[in-house]
Scaffold this motif. Structure first.
Motif, PDB file in Angstrom:
ATOM      1  N   HIS A 570     -13.359  31.747 -45.995  1.00 18.40           N
ATOM      2  CA  HIS A 570     -12.362  30.960 -45.283  1.00 18.40           C
ATOM      3  C   HIS A 570     -11.068  30.990 -46.082  1.00 18.40           C
ATOM      4  CE1 HIS A 570     -10.727  27.885 -42.715  1.00 18.40           C
ATOM      5  NE2 HIS A 570     -10.542  27.060 -43.728  1.00 18.40           N
ATOM      6  N   ARG A 571      -9.993  31.429 -45.443  1.00 19.70           N
ATOM      7  CA  ARG A 571      -8.676  31.506 -46.087  1.00 19.70           C
ATOM      8  C   ARG A 571      -8.746  32.173 -47.461  1.00 19.70           C
ATOM      9  NH1 ARG A 571      -6.851  25.924 -43.901  1.00 19.70           N
ATOM     10  NH2 ARG A 571      -6.174  26.602 -41.848  1.00 19.70           N
ATOM     11  N   GLY A 572      -9.420  33.321 -47.527  1.00 22.56           N
ATOM     12  CA  GLY A 572      -9.452  34.086 -48.767  1.00 22.56           C
ATOM     13  C   GLY A 572     -10.377  33.535 -49.832  1.00 22.56           C
ATOM     14  N   LYS A 573     -11.047  32.422 -49.536  1.00 21.47           N
ATOM     15  CA  LYS A 573     -11.980  31.877 -50.530  1.00 21.47           C
ATOM     16  C   LYS A 573     -13.411  32.053 -50.051  1.00 21.47           C
ATOM     17  CE  LYS A 573      -9.689  28.404 -53.309  1.00 21.47           C
ATOM     18  NZ  LYS A 573      -9.267  27.007 -53.297  1.00 21.47           N
ATOM     19  N   ASN A 579     -28.812  26.039 -48.960  1.00 21.86           N
ATOM     20  CA  ASN A 579     -29.752  25.602 -47.918  1.00 21.86           C
ATOM     21  C   ASN A 579     -28.955  25.262 -46.658  1.00 21.86           C
ATOM     22  OD1 ASN A 579     -28.740  22.892 -48.191  1.00 21.86           O
ATOM     23  ND2 ASN A 579     -30.096  22.653 -49.971  1.00 21.86           N
ATOM     24  N   ASP A 580     -29.665  24.928 -45.595  1.00 21.08           N
ATOM     25  CA  ASP A 580     -29.000  24.670 -44.314  1.00 21.08           C
ATOM     26  C   ASP A 580     -28.072  23.461 -44.363  1.00 21.08           C
ATOM     27  OD1 ASP A 580     -30.371  26.819 -43.489  1.00 21.08           O
ATOM     28  OD2 ASP A 580     -31.580  25.809 -41.962  1.00 21.08           O
ATOM     29  N   ASN A 581     -28.521  22.430 -45.102  1.00 21.79           N
ATOM     30  CA  ASN A 581     -27.682  21.235 -45.226  1.00 21.79           C
ATOM     31  C   ASN A 581     -26.329  21.569 -45.819  1.00 21.79           C
ATOM     32  OD1 ASN A 581     -29.321  19.392 -44.138  1.00 21.79           O
ATOM     33  ND2 ASN A 581     -30.104  18.573 -46.092  1.00 21.79           N
ATOM     34  N   GLN A 582     -26.373  22.339 -46.898  1.00 22.14           N
ATOM     35  CA  GLN A 582     -25.127  22.702 -47.565  1.00 22.14           C
ATOM     36  C   GLN A 582     -24.231  23.516 -46.644  1.00 22.14           C
ATOM     37  OE1 GLN A 582     -25.863  24.604 -51.285  1.00 22.14           O
ATOM     38  NE2 GLN A 582     -26.507  22.702 -52.284  1.00 22.14           N
ATOM     39  N   LEU A 583     -24.841  24.374 -45.861  1.00 23.54           N
ATOM     40  CA  LEU A 583     -24.048  25.175 -44.933  1.00 23.54           C
ATOM     41  C   LEU A 583     -23.307  24.251 -43.967  1.00 23.54           C
ATOM     42  CD1 LEU A 583     -23.290  27.995 -43.831  1.00 23.54           C
ATOM     43  CD2 LEU A 583     -25.284  27.840 -42.337  1.00 23.54           C
ATOM     44  N   SER A 589     -16.659  20.188 -44.161  1.00 22.49           N
ATOM     45  CA  SER A 589     -15.553  19.863 -45.064  1.00 22.49           C
ATOM     46  C   SER A 589     -14.388  20.838 -44.902  1.00 22.49           C
ATOM     47  CB  SER A 589     -16.044  19.794 -46.510  1.00 22.49           C
ATOM     48  OG  SER A 589     -16.397  21.089 -46.922  1.00 22.49           O
ATOM     49  N   LEU A 590     -14.674  22.064 -44.481  1.00 22.30           N
ATOM     50  CA  LEU A 590     -13.577  23.012 -44.260  1.00 22.30           C
ATOM     51  C   LEU A 590     -13.025  22.907 -42.835  1.00 22.30           C
ATOM     52  CD1 LEU A 590     -15.021  26.237 -45.973  1.00 22.30           C
ATOM     53  CD2 LEU A 590     -13.353  24.643 -46.917  1.00 22.30           C
ATOM     54  N   GLU A 591     -13.632  22.034 -42.049  1.00 28.08           N
ATOM     55  CA  GLU A 591     -13.257  21.853 -40.648  1.00 28.08           C
ATOM     56  C   GLU A 591     -13.259  23.184 -39.910  1.00 28.08           C
ATOM     57  OE1 GLU A 591      -9.608  19.631 -40.614  1.00 28.08           O
ATOM     58  OE2 GLU A 591     -10.486  17.960 -41.732  1.00 28.08           O
ATOM     59  N   LEU A 592     -14.344  23.933 -40.104  1.00 26.88           N
ATOM     60  CA  LEU A 592     -14.434  25.236 -39.447  1.00 26.88           C
ATOM     61  C   LEU A 592     -14.695  25.063 -37.952  1.00 26.88           C
ATOM     62  CD1 LEU A 592     -16.609  27.274 -41.988  1.00 26.88           C
ATOM     63  CD2 LEU A 592     -14.121  27.126 -41.821  1.00 26.88           C
ATOM     64  N   LYS A 593     -14.121  25.968 -37.172  1.00 27.37           N
ATOM     65  CA  LYS A 593     -14.388  25.947 -35.729  1.00 27.37           C
ATOM     66  C   LYS A 593     -15.825  26.388 -35.486  1.00 27.37           C
ATOM     67  CE  LYS A 593      -9.768  27.261 -34.252  1.00 27.37           C
ATOM     68  NZ  LYS A 593      -9.398  28.139 -35.403  1.00 27.37           N
ATOM     69  N   PRO A 594     -16.440  25.875 -34.436  1.00 26.66           N
ATOM     70  CA  PRO A 594     -17.791  26.380 -34.108  1.00 26.66           C
ATOM     71  C   PRO A 594     -17.714  27.888 -33.900  1.00 26.66           C
ATOM     72  CG  PRO A 594     -17.146  24.556 -32.653  1.00 26.66           C
ATOM     73  CD  PRO A 594     -15.950  24.866 -33.488  1.00 26.66           C
ATOM     74  N   GLY A 595     -18.675  28.605 -34.394  1.00 29.31           N
ATOM     75  CA  GLY A 595     -18.658  30.048 -34.234  1.00 29.31           C
ATOM     76  C   GLY A 595     -17.965  30.780 -35.375  1.00 29.31           C
ATOM     77  N   HIS A 596     -17.432  30.033 -36.342  1.00 30.66           N
ATOM     78  CA  HIS A 596     -16.853  30.690 -37.516  1.00 30.66           C
ATOM     79  C   HIS A 596     -17.947  31.513 -38.192  1.00 30.66           C
ATOM     80  CE1 HIS A 596     -13.861  30.962 -40.832  1.00 30.66           C
ATOM     81  NE2 HIS A 596     -14.948  31.195 -41.530  1.00 30.66           N
ATOM     82  N   PRO A 597     -17.663  32.783 -38.509  1.00 30.36           N
ATOM     83  CA  PRO A 597     -18.750  33.635 -39.006  1.00 30.36           C
ATOM     84  C   PRO A 597     -19.224  33.222 -40.403  1.00 30.36           C
ATOM     85  CG  PRO A 597     -16.644  34.763 -39.175  1.00 30.36           C
ATOM     86  CD  PRO A 597     -16.374  33.471 -38.451  1.00 30.36           C
ATOM     87  N   PHE A 598     -20.501  33.432 -40.644  1.00 34.43           N
ATOM     88  CA  PHE A 598     -21.030  33.287 -42.001  1.00 34.43           C
ATOM     89  C   PHE A 598     -22.101  34.347 -42.190  1.00 34.43           C
ATOM     90  CE2 PHE A 598     -23.533  30.458 -39.329  1.00 34.43           C
ATOM     91  CZ  PHE A 598     -24.830  30.799 -39.680  1.00 34.43           C
TER      92      PHE A 598
END
Ligand code: TTJ
Length: 666
Positions: A570-573, A579-583, A589-598
């Motif tokens: 995200h933004r070069g970082k 685990n799933d919780n951390q994901l 916390s990064l306010e990622l849009k749904p569907g943001h790739p990982f």
């Protein structure tokens, strides 16, 4: 060692925190329970995950005691949404009357007074389960942000709530009616996050394994485990009509039993407490069955606790099998071409057994206080098993023949393998020039700071080699699956190249000659992929260490690396989730849009050297699991069950792969 240091720190921090709070006067901790909050380590060992789970067992032990006393046959344990725990039993219920010479109810006393155990003396005195001997309820209360108790008896529902480390909110009161035949105790508690600062998340795997084990150890006790945290609640029930007999059959399920019967003996004897005329009973039970492996799988318990340092019950067991098997073999002419007696180790080869003792006054010894010291137990176990085993052999000559032939074979193989070991030893001790080619050693020669990563696969090995700290970190890459030492004769074990490399790299020998002083690394880190193969290799490695370098496990030198499961950019970082919780936390916390790739990592090989270093190997940022003795024991039974997966605290992974692991043919 590190654990202890950390605990002390945690305790000091707490002390400061607690006294500051105390001065501020914003909490009123009960005098007695204050001690528990100030020094939780004294009561539950640590405030990390094992300590958190200790709370559960302190509560469950009370219900187990009630079951052992013969008044309870069902215990339900539920992990609730929000990580509180509910335990329900159908026993007589904690006394609700006012305790003599006080103005508090029995219920309040149990949860607010340390050493409340034994107060309700008359008749109920057969208390043998583990735990803190009756102070468990108050300790758990002291370490909870809130706790509620209901006692059902005489057609009434009695209720009391505590808050902020054990402060009663009002008095025990009747809040409703229940059917007259409903009896029991229900306790719900929520661990205090200011004490359990690392995590208050309970592990379903951990809890179900222990509940299952207690069901095996207490025949006809119904143990129900419920996890209500996920979208789909999980519910499992454990009930074993045959108790430890079924436990042994379970251990042997995938180990090719030599015969289908499980040999079982039980008995009891009177026990008189020292310096008093108080009497009670000692109960002993032994179940055993041979399988076609070459190793013993003998677990001993006292009062449902795994006594992994053994002790008097184990000694009695060894005495009995040695005496009875040697006598039978000689009397029936099986020893013709053997000049030596059958050794106890010969007799234990391929033997699975459970020895379970219930003792009213157990004395624990040894470094970890898991060695049973009561000498009378040796005589009782030896007597009861001696008679039972002798009768079994006489009544089942066909099976006796199978057993004796196996044991005689073991004696012959022992002599052959002794020769093989001598040969290996003669090849030379640890000479730097003979270190295996697959080892990229570190430059430091101070074992205390040295680590060896045992890595599966060449590509991961390459990344690890390039990413490591060359001074303190060595990499040994394994070429394929290592040998399953359970299925190989001892001399074959040492022919295996991967095992040979490990022995040479670690540098301290193996088996009886293993010398902890000589180890070249104080951290031995198993680094495998987070998939089924990885888990398989990890278990094979653990089994090897357990069989051939057990002190490494006992002293806590074995670790499991924890590579991340996900990468989010995200933004070069770059962000990693373990685990799933951390994901989810990262996404939030990064306010990622749904569907943001990982990225979901399937193997270590997908990480480059830099990534592997940052996420998994750098001592400053990595997370590793230290393998405990019970993990190793559980790895034993992993092929019949998922027990060994306790070392991987990732429920989703286990669930996904459960069927797979069960079907692995080893
Ligand atoms: C004590 O002697 C009188 C009859 O009841 C005995 C008793 O205390 N039984 C008992 C206690 N059953 N269950 C408990 C209990 C259960 C939980 C979940 C928690 C605690 C602290 C005790």
């Amino acid at each position: 060692m590190e654990e202890t240091k950390k605990d002390v720190l945690v305790e000091e921090e707490l002390e400061m925190k607690a006294s500051a709070d105390y001065e501020a006067g914003d909490i009123q901790v009960l005098k007695g329970l204050e001690a528990v909050r100030l020094r939780p380590g004294m009561y539950i060992g640590t405030t990390s995950s094992p300590g958190l789970h200790h709370l559960v067992w302190e509560i469950v032990d009370n219900s187990i005691d009630e079951a052992l006393a013969g008044f309870c046959d069902k215990i339900i344990l539920q992990i609730n949404k929000g990580n509180s725990i509910t335990v329900i039993d159908n026993g007589r219920g904690i006394p609700v009357d006012i305790v003599k010479d006080t103005d508090v109810s029995g219920v309040e006393t149990v949860f607010t007074t340390l050493h409340a155990g034994g107060k309700f003396g008359e008749g109920g005195g057969y208390k043998v389960s583990g735990g803190l001997h009756g102070v468990g309820g108050s300790v758990v209360n002291g370490l909870s942000e809130w706790l509620e108790v209901n006692v059902y008896k005489d057609g009434k529902d009695h209720y009391l709530r505590f808050e902020n480390g054990g402060n009663p909110i009002g008095k025990l009161e009747v809040i409703g009616d229940v059917p007259h035949d409903q009896r029991g105790t229900k306790v719900t508690f929520s661990p205090d996050p200011t004490i359990f600062t690392e995590s208050t998340e309970f592990s379903y795997t951990n809890i179900r394994e222990r509940m299952k084990q207690m069901a095996y150890l207490n025949r006809k006790l119904r143990m129900v485990v419920i996890d209500d945290r996920g979208e789909e609640p999980i519910k499992e029930e454990f009930y074993y009509e045959g108790g430890i007999k079924e436990y042994v059959a379970h251990i042997n399920k995938n180990k090719d039993p030599l015969f289908s019967e499980v040999i079982y003996s039980s008995g009891s004897d009177e026990y008189t407490f020292p310096n008093s005329d108080k009497k009670s009973l000692i109960h002993i039970e032994v179940a055993m069955q041979y399988n076609n492996t070459y190793n013993p799988t003998i677990f001993t318990f006292c009062n449902n606790i795994n006594t992994h340092e053994g002790g008097m019950h184990e000694a009695g067991f060894a005495l009995a099998i040695n005496r009875v098997v040697n006598d039978y073999a000689r009397a029936n002419n099986y020893m013709k071409d053997l000049e030596e007696n059958l050794s106890t180790d010969d007799i234990k080869e391929g033997l699975s057994a459970i020895v379970s003792v219930k003792h009213p006054n157990p004395q624990y010894e040894g470094q970890t206080k898991t060695k049973l010291g009561n000498s009378e137990v040796r005589r009782i176990v030896s007597g009861v098993l001696g008679e039972g085993l002798n009768r079994f052999l006489l009544e089942n000559p066909r099976i006796a023949k199978l057993i004796i032939e196996k044991v005689v074979n073991a004696a012959k193989a022992r002599i052959a393998s002794r020769k093989a070991r001598e040969q290996i030893r003669r090849k030379g001790g640890i000479d730097i020039t003979t270190l295996p080619g697959k080892l990229a050693d570190c430059s430091s020669r101070n074992p205390e700071e040295c680590e060896i990563f045992i890595v599966e696969g060449n590509s991961a090995g390459g990344s690890a080699k390039n990413g490591r700290d060359r001074v303190t970190q060595a990499i040994l890459s394994l070429r394929g699956k290592i040998l399953n030492v359970e299925k190989a004769q001892p001399h074959k074990v040492f022919d295996n190249a991967e095992i040979g490399s490990m022995i040479t790299a670690i540098g301290a020998g193996f088996s009886e000659e293993f010398d902890l002083e000589k180890i070249r690394y104080h951290k031995i880190v198993i680094m495998t992929d987070a998939d089924v193969d990885g888990s398989h290799i990890r278990i094979l490695l653990l089994t090897f260490f357990y069989r051939y370098m057990r002190p490494l496990i006992e002293k806590g030198f074995i670790y499991i690396a924890q590579p991340p499961l996900y990468k989010v950019e995200h933004r070069g970082k770059t962000y990693y989730a373990y685990n799933d919780n951390q994901l989810e936390e990262i996404k939030t916390s990064l306010e990622l849009k749904p569907g943001h790739p990982f990225q979901r990592y399937k193997g270590l090989g997908e990480m480059d050297a830099q990534q592997l270093w940052e996420t998994t190997m750098d001592p400053k940022s990595r997370k590793m699991l230290r393998v405990t003795f019970s993990d190793a024991i559980e790895a034993e039974t992993v092929f019949t069950d998922l027990m060994g997966e306790v070392v991987i605290p990732r429920k989703e992974f286990i669930n996904e792969n459960a069927k797979f692991v069960k079907n692995l043919d080893v």
